[in-house]
Design a protein around this motif. Structure first.
Motif, PDB file in Angstrom:
ATOM      1  N   ARG A 127      36.929  39.165  29.620  1.00 29.77           N
ATOM      2  CA  ARG A 127      35.559  39.697  29.577  1.00 29.77           C
ATOM      3  C   ARG A 127      35.018  39.646  28.157  1.00 29.77           C
ATOM      4  N   TYR A 134      21.636  33.578  36.316  1.00 33.61           N
ATOM      5  CA  TYR A 134      21.691  35.002  36.610  1.00 33.61           C
ATOM      6  C   TYR A 134      21.522  35.834  35.338  1.00 33.61           C
ATOM      7  N   SER A 174      37.058  37.232  38.145  1.00 34.95           N
ATOM      8  CA  SER A 174      36.790  37.839  39.452  1.00 34.95           C
ATOM      9  C   SER A 174      38.055  38.109  40.244  1.00 34.95           C
ATOM     10  N   ASP A 218      29.477  41.644  34.196  1.00 34.16           N
ATOM     11  CA  ASP A 218      30.142  42.545  35.140  1.00 34.16           C
ATOM     12  C   ASP A 218      29.644  42.349  36.567  1.00 34.16           C
ATOM     13  N   ARG A 219      28.399  41.965  36.734  1.00 28.98           N
ATOM     14  CA  ARG A 219      27.811  41.885  38.076  1.00 28.98           C
ATOM     15  C   ARG A 219      27.808  40.473  38.666  1.00 28.98           C
ATOM     16  N   TYR A 220      28.078  39.484  37.830  1.00 26.33           N
ATOM     17  CA  TYR A 220      27.996  38.095  38.285  1.00 26.33           C
ATOM     18  C   TYR A 220      29.102  37.789  39.290  1.00 26.33           C
ATOM     19  N   GLU A 221      28.714  37.058  40.333  1.00 22.16           N
ATOM     20  CA  GLU A 221      29.659  36.634  41.353  1.00 22.16           C
ATOM     21  C   GLU A 221      29.748  35.113  41.344  1.00 22.16           C
ATOM     22  N   PRO A 222      30.897  34.550  40.920  1.00 27.33           N
ATOM     23  CA  PRO A 222      31.054  33.097  40.915  1.00 27.33           C
ATOM     24  C   PRO A 222      30.817  32.519  42.311  1.00 27.33           C
ATOM     25  N   PHE A 270      35.143  32.701  34.588  1.00 25.13           N
ATOM     26  CA  PHE A 270      34.561  33.653  35.527  1.00 25.13           C
ATOM     27  C   PHE A 270      35.362  33.728  36.824  1.00 25.13           C
ATOM     28  N   THR A 271      35.893  32.600  37.250  1.00 25.89           N
ATOM     29  CA  THR A 271      36.726  32.603  38.452  1.00 25.89           C
ATOM     30  C   THR A 271      37.980  33.437  38.221  1.00 25.89           C
ATOM     31  N   ARG A 304      27.823  31.834  43.445  1.00 28.29           N
ATOM     32  CA  ARG A 304      26.458  32.141  43.867  1.00 28.29           C
ATOM     33  C   ARG A 304      25.437  31.591  42.873  1.00 28.29           C
TER      34      ARG A 304
END
Length: 286
Positions: free
Chosen positions: A50, A103, A38, A91-95, A34-35, A97
């Motif tokens: 993805r 999430y 992003s 698509d919406r996840y922010e590492p 995920f990092t 957080r």
């Protein structure tokens, strides 16, 4: 306890979680992926990561979908909806957080519930009424269980939920809106049974006649007495123009002109609903 294993055809490691005696082997350790995701711009490399994340977390999405089986939708369709929710979560996840699982689970669950709300209702009802339906359904089940199976009253449900009796009635009506009955459904078990369609009324053309008569009343009142008499003889006594002319001592042509003019005047008055001033051009006498 965390044990890393191979993850469902993915190169990402999987952590087997033991929590409350339940074992879930569908929570892969994907923080690094995920990092990387992003930090990458749109392109083939980002799409590849993805897709890898989607494959790694898909078993979890399928598990969540399984919670909603036997509710009128096939498990395969539910899994597709859950997969859509998973993609949205990725698509919406922010590492940084919080954990992705924290999430993703509500995101996927919300997507499935939205599917039921928007697609599975035979009759579309407002969201507020759907929420009332859920409250009433749960309250009825709880009250029935505590009373030995006795069906609770509207007042009992209202007291239990804190809703008004009007809201409870709306929820009860919505309980019958999730599915519909075919018009061909038999309404009787006897040989001469009839279908639901047989109980539905049809349009009565007589209503149009009543409306037309009421609309013409004012225009008829504004006609001179002789013109009203001519229209009565023509349309209620079914007399010919020649007979009317003979009775009144005028020509048949004049009767025809009077009938045409009076009908036009009454029609105009009816269409205007009396909003215009009286436009009589005279008493129409010979």
């Amino acid at each position: 306890m965390l044990v890393e294993t191979s993850a469902h055809g993915s190169d990402l490691p999987t952590r087997t979680r033991v929590s409350g005696g339940r074992v879930h082997d569908d929570a892969p350790d994907t923080a690094t992926a995920f990092t990387r995701l992003s930090a990458l711009p749109e392109g083939p490399e980002r799409d590849a990561i993805r897709d890898e994340l989607t494959k790694a977390w898909l078993p979890m999405a399928h598990r969540i979908a399984g919670r909603f089986r036997n509710r009128g939708e096939s498990l395969e369709d539910l899994r597709q909806v859950a997969a859509l929710g998973l993609v949205k979560a990725i698509d919406r996840y922010e590492p940084g957080r919080g954990a992705f699982e924290s999430y993703a689970v509500p995101t996927i669950t919300g997507e499935i519930k939205r599917h039921f709300r928007d697609r599975m209702w035979a009759l579309r009802v407002p969201r507020r009424v759907q929420e009332l339906r859920n409250k009433v359904r749960i309250a009825r089940r709880e009250l029935a269980a505590s009373s030995g199976g006795e069906t609770p009253s509207v007042a009992d449900i209202a007291a239990h939920t804190g809703l008004t009796e009007e809201e409870v009635n709306a929820g009860l009506e919505a309980l019958e809106s999730f599915s519909t009955l075919s018009l061909d459904a038999e309404m009787s078990t006897s040989d001469d049974g009839f279908s639901l369609a047989d109980t539905i009324g049809a349009c009565d053309d007589a209503f149009d006649v009543v409306i037309d008569r009421e609309a013409a009343k004012e225009g008829l009142r504004r006609l001179p007495e002789r013109e009203r008499a001519i229209l009565y003889m023509r349309f209620f006594e079914d007399m010919t123009q020649s007979r009317i002319a003979e009775r009144l001592g005028i020509s048949q042509m004049h009767v025809s002109r009077l009938i045409s003019r009076c009908c036009a005047q009454v029609r105009e008055q009816a269409l205007d609903h009396g909003s215009r001033p009286d436009r009589r051009t005279g008493d129409g006498r010979a």
